[in-house]
Motif scaffolding. Structure first.
Motif, mmCIF file in Angstrom:
data_model
loop_
_atom_site.group_PDB
_atom_site.id
_atom_site.type_symbol
_atom_site.label_atom_id
_atom_site.label_comp_id
_atom_site.label_asym_id
_atom_site.label_seq_id
_atom_site.Cartn_x
_atom_site.Cartn_y
_atom_site.Cartn_z
ATOM 1 N N ASN A 259 -4.959 2.692 -1.901
ATOM 2 C CA ASN A 259 -5.619 3.580 -0.942
ATOM 3 C C ASN A 259 -5.898 4.966 -1.490
ATOM 4 O O ASN A 259 -6.487 5.801 -0.797
ATOM 5 C CB ASN A 259 -4.737 3.710 0.305
ATOM 6 N N THR B 120 0.845 -1.193 0.000
ATOM 7 C CA THR B 120 0.000 0.000 0.000
ATOM 8 C C THR B 120 0.880 1.243 0.000
ATOM 9 O O THR B 120 2.114 1.153 -0.073
ATOM 10 C CB THR B 120 -0.966 -0.016 1.209
ATOM 11 N N ASP C 143 -3.278 9.281 2.866
ATOM 12 C CA ASP C 143 -4.629 8.941 2.418
ATOM 13 C C ASP C 143 -4.935 9.474 1.021
ATOM 14 O O ASP C 143 -6.074 9.416 0.562
ATOM 15 C CB ASP C 143 -5.673 9.464 3.416
ATOM 16 N N ALA D 146 -9.718 1.270 -2.501
ATOM 17 C CA ALA D 146 -10.611 2.149 -1.741
ATOM 18 C C ALA D 146 -11.579 2.803 -2.716
ATOM 19 O O ALA D 146 -11.275 2.985 -3.896
ATOM 20 C CB ALA D 146 -9.793 3.211 -1.016
ATOM 21 N N ASP D 147 -12.761 3.153 -2.224
ATOM 22 C CA ASP D 147 -13.751 3.788 -3.104
ATOM 23 C C ASP D 147 -13.309 5.173 -3.563
ATOM 24 O O ASP D 147 -13.924 5.769 -4.448
ATOM 25 C CB ASP D 147 -15.126 3.839 -2.441
ATOM 26 N N THR D 148 -12.226 5.680 -2.987
ATOM 27 C CA THR D 148 -11.657 6.969 -3.392
ATOM 28 C C THR D 148 -10.517 6.806 -4.407
ATOM 29 O O THR D 148 -9.952 7.806 -4.864
ATOM 30 C CB THR D 148 -11.099 7.700 -2.163
ATOM 31 N N ALA E 62 -12.774 3.475 2.220
ATOM 32 C CA ALA E 62 -11.356 3.728 2.485
ATOM 33 C C ALA E 62 -10.932 3.240 3.864
ATOM 34 O O ALA E 62 -9.835 2.692 4.027
ATOM 35 C CB ALA E 62 -11.054 5.219 2.326
ATOM 36 N N ASP E 63 -11.820 3.410 4.851
ATOM 37 C CA ASP E 63 -11.431 3.025 6.210
ATOM 38 C C ASP E 63 -11.514 1.521 6.455
ATOM 39 O O ASP E 63 -11.141 1.041 7.527
ATOM 40 C CB ASP E 63 -12.271 3.779 7.247
ATOM 41 N N LYS E 64 -11.974 0.768 5.468
ATOM 42 C CA LYS E 64 -12.059 -0.686 5.603
ATOM 43 C C LYS E 64 -11.032 -1.407 4.726
ATOM 44 O O LYS E 64 -10.912 -2.628 4.768
ATOM 45 C CB LYS E 64 -13.458 -1.179 5.207
ATOM 46 N N LEU E 65 -10.289 -0.633 3.913
ATOM 47 C CA LEU E 65 -9.414 -1.233 2.906
ATOM 48 C C LEU E 65 -8.358 -2.147 3.513
ATOM 49 O O LEU E 65 -8.221 -3.309 3.113
ATOM 50 C CB LEU E 65 -8.737 -0.135 2.088
#
Length: 257
Positions: A101, A54, A58, A121-123, A181-184
């Motif tokens: 990420n 990773t 962020d 991540a969705d971002t 993102a916080d679950k990646l």
């Protein structure tokens, strides 16, 4: 702790973080060599069975090639194992999960494509924008993207350099899962744990056959040819203009020569 990359062992799992957040984890020659040595150690360690890769911060997985370093006369070349020590590594028999990420541009996207599984991540955003700066996706993007999602959609991405969001990456097929993102990282570690729970000998055997398939498809020869073409491209006026315009933050004025 490396200078440009950090790593942490968690049982049989190695967590690797590209750690140049001040330049969005862009890579230069010293970082490529540091990562190559890290993957050498990973391959040789019998107690490490799977890795998660990773990026620090962020915002970015990796912005790819550090063009500012190149434009400022930065010295050095990539190792024989290629971009991030991965793009031309053909014999690794342990899987790597890319936990993307943030944005993965150019060589950053090619690094993710060189991994076995991509969680995003969705971002996250992906692109091969090299054509916008007088380059092309020579660090395996041409080969791997066209093989992983099919030639037509890959060619469109490569020739336009457009950005692809994580959901579209999933629909195209180069992203395995899209997560908040916080679950990646939790999901990446869960998947790494799933892989580490099965027979490591079976995983290595599977990877050995996949590597042999790459040989049958002449991946190595094609990547070596990409290096040759890139060397020729670097002598053009368009290459010089593209890199200069990027650094000066202006629109390039292409000459087609």
């Amino acid at each position: 702790m490396g200078e440009f990359v950090t790593s942490e062992r968690k049982g049989n799992i190695l967590v690797v973080t590209m750690n140049r957040p001040e330049v969005y984890n862009a890579m230069h020659a010293p970082m490529h060599h540091e990562m190559s040595a890290l993957w050498d150690d990973f391959a040789a360690d019998p107690d490490l069975w799977v890795a998660v890769l990773t990026g620090a911060g962020d915002k970015a997985f990796s912005a790819g090639n550090d063009l500012k370093y190149t434009a400022q006369g930065g010295k050095g070349t990539a190792p024989a194992t290629g971009f991030a020590g991965l793009s031309m590594r053909f014999d690794l028999e342990k899987p790597i999960i890319a936990a993307v990420n943030g944005f993965a541009m150019g060589g950053g996207f090619e690094t993710a494509l060189s991994c076995d599984i991509i969680l995003a991540a969705d971002t996250a955003k992906f692109a091969l924008p090299e054509v916008k700066v007088g380059l092309f996706a020579a660090a395996s993007g041409v080969q791997r993207l066209s093989r992983q999602i099919g030639r037509k959609p890959a060619v469109e991405m490569m020739l336009t350099g457009r950005h692809v969001l994580a959901d579209e990456g999933y629909r195209l097929g180069f992203v395995n899962e899209v997560l908040p993102a916080d679950k990646l990282m939790d999901r990446a570690m869960e998947m790494a744990g799933d892989i580490a729970s099965v027979s490591p000998s079976s995983v290595k055997a599977t990877k050995r056959v996949l590597n042999a398939m790459d040989d049958l498809e002449n991946l190595r020869s094609s990547l070596l040819y990409s290096r040759q073409v890139m060397s020729e491209l670097r002598t053009t006026e368009d290459f010089k203009e593209g890199v200069t315009a990027f650094v000066e933050k202006r629109k390039p004025e292409w000459k087609n020569r």
